[in-house]
Design an enzyme around this catalytic site. Structure first.
Site: not given
Ligand code: NAD
Ligand code: DAU
Length: 352
Positions: A132-134, A158, A162
């Site tokens: 993810t970009d997060e 989260y 990741k």
């Protein structure tokens, strides 16, 4: 034969469905069926011998090892994860367990399998890890978009979990030579999206006459990509990506949350007007902000376009219209998700 983990979730299910339209190559789909896993999303594959579903945990290395030996896949695509930021704030443990420990066990099983392969099977094998970009953290208004070399600065349990999984994947390439690919994608939307996430939640609540909760001032920015474009990007990276590399995937569609909600309301006003002819925007309610809420995400997707020739097919205008229409046409899917009836679906409907 390929393996997909988490293929009963939102993106995984879209990926499996699209894969079997585009290819005749069978898929072994390994999913734990948490609250987010829904075999009803794969109902159209009932009886299709190319789809082999196995209920299981990526952290169960014995199971993964047995399946690898039995089916001898040429690739593993890892979608399985706990994926909802709000849930990670209230209960981070499951995120560490699946996203970090689970990915570790999956890597170990895949490494042992890959070590035993020979010749072309070994040279051609790929593990693609979906991220993810997060992991890159939060951008200020005028910062450039995240590139593949942006620093990892995860802010939620989260995104931290990741990020940890991405680092493990990277290390298995660097240390053991495992042929891995990692993709970091922006916010997806589209069919089969669990209605705890912003866009499906707004559609479902609007139609139910409920309030449309907007966290804080609603000016947080996300970069939205239609899920089928994410799936085509993953197919492209799997086919042509360079192992050991990471690829950012995004739609060049940065929008503040309030604009997203207004757009969804406008589409519903057009496609399914309220009986009182008032706009759905009247249901918007500003609520307490998410803890540690990231302000802005934006993906610089030039690398995947330049090196692999991938571009999204949908604009936000076309993708969001398809999405709203899908939810209007698939009321039963949403109703079953909300009632929990989808949990009984496998026993009663699924023959594989
Ligand atoms: P989702 O929550 O809808 O689906 C996750 C799936 O994984 C579910 O079917 C669940 O049952 C399964 N699962 C969970 N734990 C498991 C375990 N231990 N073993 C096997 N299966 C397990 O998530 P999603 O939105 O489809 O996201 C899929 C992947 O894409 C995730 O890795 C996520 O981090 C990543 N991602 C999501 C987005 C997005 O906008 N949704 C964007 C970028 C990246
Ligand atoms: O950026 C990719 C990520 O996008 C994925 O890695 C995650 O798995 C996925 O869940 C998504 O994370 P977000 O936190 O961005 O998505 P969510 O739909 O939960 O929220 C989108 C934005 O809308 C965010 O700024 C929070 C806000 N929001 C969300 C909900 C559920 C609201 O204002 N109200 C809400 O009720």
């Amino acid at each position: 034969m390929i393996f997909v983990t988490g293929g009963a979730g939102f993106i995984g299910a879209n990926f499996v469905l699209d894969w079997l339209v585009e290819n005749d190559e069978p898929v072994v789909n390994i999913d734990k069926l948490t609250y987010a896993g829904n075999l009803e999303s794969l109902a159209s594959l009932q009886g299709d011998k190319r789809h082999i579903f196995v209920q299981g945990d990526i952290g169960d290395a014995d199971l993964i090892t047995r399946l690898l030996e039995k089916y001898q896949p040429r690739a593993v695509i890892n979608f399985a994860a706990e994926s909802h930021v709000d849930r990670s704030i209230h209960g981070p443990e499951a995120f560490v367990q699946t996203n970090v420990v689970g990915t570790f066990h999956l890597l170990e099983a895949v490494r042992a399998y890959w070590n035993e392969l020979e010749g072309d099977s070994k040279a051609d094998f790929r593990l693609l890890h979906v991220s993810t970009d997060e992991v890159y953290g939060s951008l200020a208004k005028d910062d450039p978009a995240f590139s593949e070399t942006s620093r990892y600065e995860p802010n939620s349990p989260y995104s931290a979990s990741k990020a940890a999984s991405d680092h493990l994947v990277r290390s298995y390439h660097h240390t053991y030579g495992l042929p891995v690919l990692t993709t970091n994608c922006s916010n997806n939307y589209g069919p089969y999206h669990f209605p705890e996430k912003l866009i499906p939640l707004i559609i479902v609540n609007a139609l139910a006459g409920k309030s449309l909760p907007i966290y804080g001032d609603g000016q947080q920015i996300r970069d939205w990509l239609y899920v089928k474009d994410h799936c085509s990007a993953i197919r492209r990276v799997l086919a042509a990506g360079t192992t050991g590399e990471t690829y950012n995937i995004g739609g060049w569609n940065e929008k503040p949350n309030i604009d997203i909600v207004n757009t969804v309301c406008a589409l519903l006003d057009e496609l399914r007007p309220r009986t009182d002819n008032q706009s759905y925007t009247g249901q918007i309610t500003f609520v307490t902000d998410r803890l540690g809420h990231d302000r802005r995400y934006a993906i610089d997707a030039r690398k995947i376009e330049r090196e692999l020739g991938w571009k999204p097919a949908e604009t936000f205008a076309t993708g969001i219209r398809k999405t709203v229409q899908w939810y209007l046409d698939n009321h039963e899917w949403t109703a079953n998700v909300q009632s929990g009836a989808y949990r009984d679906w496998m026993e009663t409907n699924y023959q594989n």
